[in-house]
Motif scaffolding. Structure first.
Motif, PDB file in Angstrom:
ATOM      1  N   GLY A  71      22.468   3.924  55.077  1.00  0.00           N
ATOM      2  CA  GLY A  71      23.782   3.536  55.595  1.00  0.00           C
ATOM      3  C   GLY A  71      23.641   2.463  56.655  1.00  0.00           C
ATOM      4  O   GLY A  71      22.837   1.539  56.528  1.00  0.00           O
ATOM      5  N   GLY A  72      24.421   2.579  57.717  1.00  0.00           N
ATOM      6  CA  GLY A  72      24.441   1.559  58.756  1.00  0.00           C
ATOM      7  C   GLY A  72      25.421   0.456  58.402  1.00  0.00           C
ATOM      8  O   GLY A  72      26.213   0.560  57.461  1.00  0.00           O
ATOM      9  N   ASN A  73      25.369  -0.640  59.143  1.00  0.00           N
ATOM     10  CA  ASN A  73      26.300  -1.741  58.912  1.00  0.00           C
ATOM     11  C   ASN A  73      26.129  -2.387  57.542  1.00  0.00           C
ATOM     12  O   ASN A  73      27.090  -2.883  56.954  1.00  0.00           O
ATOM     13  CB  ASN A  73      26.133  -2.808  60.001  1.00  0.00           C
ATOM     14  N   ARG A  74      24.893  -2.387  57.028  1.00  0.00           N
ATOM     15  CA  ARG A  74      24.618  -3.099  55.776  1.00  0.00           C
ATOM     16  C   ARG A  74      24.293  -2.170  54.605  1.00  0.00           C
ATOM     17  O   ARG A  74      23.801  -2.618  53.576  1.00  0.00           O
ATOM     18  CB  ARG A  74      23.470  -4.080  55.990  1.00  0.00           C
ATOM     19  N   ALA A  75      24.545  -0.889  54.735  1.00  0.00           N
ATOM     20  CA  ALA A  75      24.328   0.081  53.643  1.00  0.00           C
ATOM     21  C   ALA A  75      22.907   0.028  53.100  1.00  0.00           C
ATOM     22  O   ALA A  75      22.681  -0.003  51.879  1.00  0.00           O
ATOM     23  CB  ALA A  75      25.329  -0.164  52.508  1.00  0.00           C
ATOM     24  N   LEU A  76      21.925   0.022  53.998  1.00  0.00           N
ATOM     25  CA  LEU A  76      20.527  -0.035  53.568  1.00  0.00           C
ATOM     26  C   LEU A  76      20.045   1.350  53.128  1.00  0.00           C
ATOM     27  O   LEU A  76      20.569   2.369  53.583  1.00  0.00           O
ATOM     28  CB  LEU A  76      19.651  -0.541  54.715  1.00  0.00           C
ATOM     29  N   PRO A  77      19.051   1.413  52.241  1.00  0.00           N
ATOM     30  CA  PRO A  77      18.516   2.722  51.839  1.00  0.00           C
ATOM     31  C   PRO A  77      17.777   3.402  52.983  1.00  0.00           C
ATOM     32  O   PRO A  77      17.162   2.744  53.821  1.00  0.00           O
ATOM     33  CB  PRO A  77      17.556   2.370  50.696  1.00  0.00           C
ATOM     34  N   GLY A  78      17.850   4.730  53.008  1.00  0.00           N
ATOM     35  CA  GLY A  78      17.157   5.511  54.031  1.00  0.00           C
ATOM     36  C   GLY A  78      15.814   6.018  53.533  1.00  0.00           C
ATOM     37  O   GLY A  78      15.338   5.643  52.455  1.00  0.00           O
ATOM     38  N   GLU A  79      15.205   6.902  54.318  1.00  0.00           N
ATOM     39  CA  GLU A  79      13.869   7.398  53.980  1.00  0.00           C
ATOM     40  C   GLU A  79      13.859   8.145  52.649  1.00  0.00           C
ATOM     41  O   GLU A  79      12.891   8.053  51.896  1.00  0.00           O
ATOM     42  CB  GLU A  79      13.358   8.312  55.098  1.00  0.00           C
ATOM     43  N   VAL A  80      14.936   8.883  52.328  1.00  0.00           N
ATOM     44  CA  VAL A  80      14.935   9.639  51.071  1.00  0.00           C
ATOM     45  C   VAL A  80      14.915   8.701  49.869  1.00  0.00           C
ATOM     46  O   VAL A  80      14.329   9.020  48.832  1.00  0.00           O
ATOM     47  CB  VAL A  80      16.149  10.593  50.989  1.00  0.00           C
TER      48      VAL A  80
END
Length: 515
Positions: free
Chosen positions: A286-295
């Motif tokens: 998530g975040g401002n740019r919808a980046l992938p997380g650790e999962v």
């Protein structure tokens, strides 16, 4: 004069073609429309400086730039290059005839040098889908984008090179990457080997079963017993990535901007081990740019959480749905994106705050209340989603001092690959199912139905250990994997017995009694 150039906006793993329309008339104003963020709005300052420093005078004119479609948010600095080329073409410095054949992305430095951007692989896939002749990217992104076939990829050093290429004043060759050769050359490379692990045969057996069926696993034991050491060697016994898995994994890391410069494909299964201070957003994405997380970064690989109770409980609870569904949907006010997260979840923890509860060689200084609170940080629903629980004891000096190495990862991997091949054949008619851990309830009844003796054993275990219905399904999945490792077509009672033995933390009073 109206000029059009083409680039792409990346949202999630998908890219959308963006048409940059530049209109130049008499005047002195600059206008930018099309839902651009601050980085895009600031691009004109970088473009003017870059033009000046490579010997081109910025146009003194009224410039109107539109990023179409206007309802898609444009973020980042990858629009610098197509904006600069559009302005130069409108000013008559670049031949416009080739602009419709090429998509381009790249950040501009003030000296005109092209800097790498994230998501180049997704952009290349989109460019091929839209039937563009080629893609122009910074040189650092070239190998990453060149894995897409039937697309000419040009890696450029600076803005001047791009101008020369489009004007035809200099010849450039597209980069060719032999994807299959590069993939298969590094497919079996592994730095860490189980041969370095002395003793711990029961734990290594549990890790082999987990790898063979793609099962989640938790290890509990005293500090220094080798939990982290063995977890880090788990990718070395997993089956190698397929080419499709490699491309998908590379695409996720490309979108996140985590690919090393000059990397074309990720050929080894990812191993992600975030610190226990990781936030919910960093874990899930998530975040401002919808980046992938650790999962999602651990997709097709291993997510390892060391010292599990030290993680914030809220962070651990968000893992429940991704572990079950093997995908995660991130919904915010401005976007909704979905990332895959089909992974092996591996965790380790101490049995108490001091770490030595139940250890015969150290005295535990924790009170029963402290032990109970520490263990109860791991909720029942999360524990339910972990197929295999194993205790790790401290290795005696006699085993630790042995010079003879343990069984190498290569031999263990052979058995794991053989078991996975059995599963691939079993699930060939089921789309998206590749291992026993992914079986649905209907498939469990079809492929892992126990006999009468095994059912009696399961009934006793359910009553004695207060197991949930989900734990019942997990036992049958693990038993099916044990049978596959043995080459048995049917799930027998000793397979069920071993699988029940891997649920020793799942009894109803585990938080009070400890290990």
């Amino acid at each position: 004069m109206l000029i059009k150039t083409f680039c792409a906006a990346v949202m999630g793993l998908e890219a959308t073609t963006i048409t940059i329309e530049v209109n130049l008339t008499r005047g002195v104003m600059f206008r930018l429309s099309g839902l651009a963020d601050t980085a895009v709005k600031e691009s004109y300052d970088r473009i003017r400086a870059a033009m000046s420093n490579i010997g081109f005078k910025p146009p003194t004119a009224d410039l109107t730039v539109n990023l179409s479609p206007a309802d898609i948010r444009k973020e980042g600095c990858g629009y610098d290059l197509p904006l600069a080329i559009g302005i130069l073409a409108a000013h008559g410095k670049v031949d416009e005839r080739m602009l419709s054949d090429y998509m381009m992305i790249g950040e501009l430095g003030l000296d005109g040098k092209l800097k790498p951007v994230s998501g180049a692989l997704s952009v290349a896939i989109r460019a091929r889908k839209e039937k563009f002749k080629g893609l122009i990217v910074p040189k650092e992104n070239a190998r990453e984008a060149a894995v897409v076939n039937n697309l000419d990829v040009y890696g450029m050093d600076n803005l001047y090179d791009v101008i020369c290429f489009l004007n035809g004043s200099k010849e450039y060759e597209p980069l060719f990457v032999d994807t299959r050769k590069e993939f298969y050359e590094h497919q079996y490379a592994c730095d860490l080997d189980f041969a370095d692990v002395r003793g711990q045969e029961s734990v290594k057996r549990a890790l082999e079963v987990a790898a063979a069926g793609g099962h989640n696993l938790i290890m509990i034991g005293a500090p220094g017993s080798g939990k982290s050491m063995m977890a880090k060697r788990l990718p070395g016994i997993l089956p190698p990535l397929s080419l499709a898995e490699s491309l998908e994994t590379t695409q996720i890391h490309s979108v996140a901007g985590k690919l090393s410069s000059g990397t074309s494909l990720i050929t080894q299964r990812p191993f992600r081990s975030p610190h226990h201070t990781v936030s919910q957003v960093a874990m899930t994405g998530g975040g401002n740019r919808a980046l992938p997380g650790e999962v999602s970064m651990a997709h097709n690989g291993v997510l390892f959480l060391d010292e599990l109770p030290e993680f914030a409980k809220s962070t651990l609870e968000v893992l429940r749905q991704p572990l079950e569904d093997r995908k995660i949907t991130i919904s915010r006010a401005k976007y909704t994106v979905e990332y895959p997260c089909s992974l092996m979840f591996v965790a380790s923890m101490n049995p108490c705050p001091c770490g030595y509860y139940g250890d015969p060689t150290h005295h535990c200084v924790c009170t029963p209340g402290q032990i109970s609170r520490y263990l109860s940080k791991i909720s029942g629903p999360l524990l339910d989603r972990i197929d295999i629980h194993c205790e790790v004891s401290v290795v005696p000096f006699k085993q630790l001092s042995q010079m003879q190495p343990g069984e190498p990862s290569a031999k263990i991997r052979e058995r794991v690959i053989k078991a996975r091949q059995i599963q691939e054949e079993r699930f060939r008619d089921f789309k998206g199912i590749h291992c026993n851990a992914q079986m649905s309830e209907r498939m469990i009844h079809q492929f892992a139905e126990p006999d009468e003796n095994s059912l009696d054993m399961l009934r006793m275990a359910m009553e004695k250990l207060s197991l949930s219905a989900r734990a019942y399904s997990r036992i049958l999945k693990v038993a099916r994997t044990i049978a596959d490792l043995e080459g048995s077509e049917k799930v027998l009672s000793h397979h069920i017995a071993e699988a029940i033995g891997y649920r020793n933390l799942d009894r109803g009073d585990w938080a009070e009694r400890g290990v």
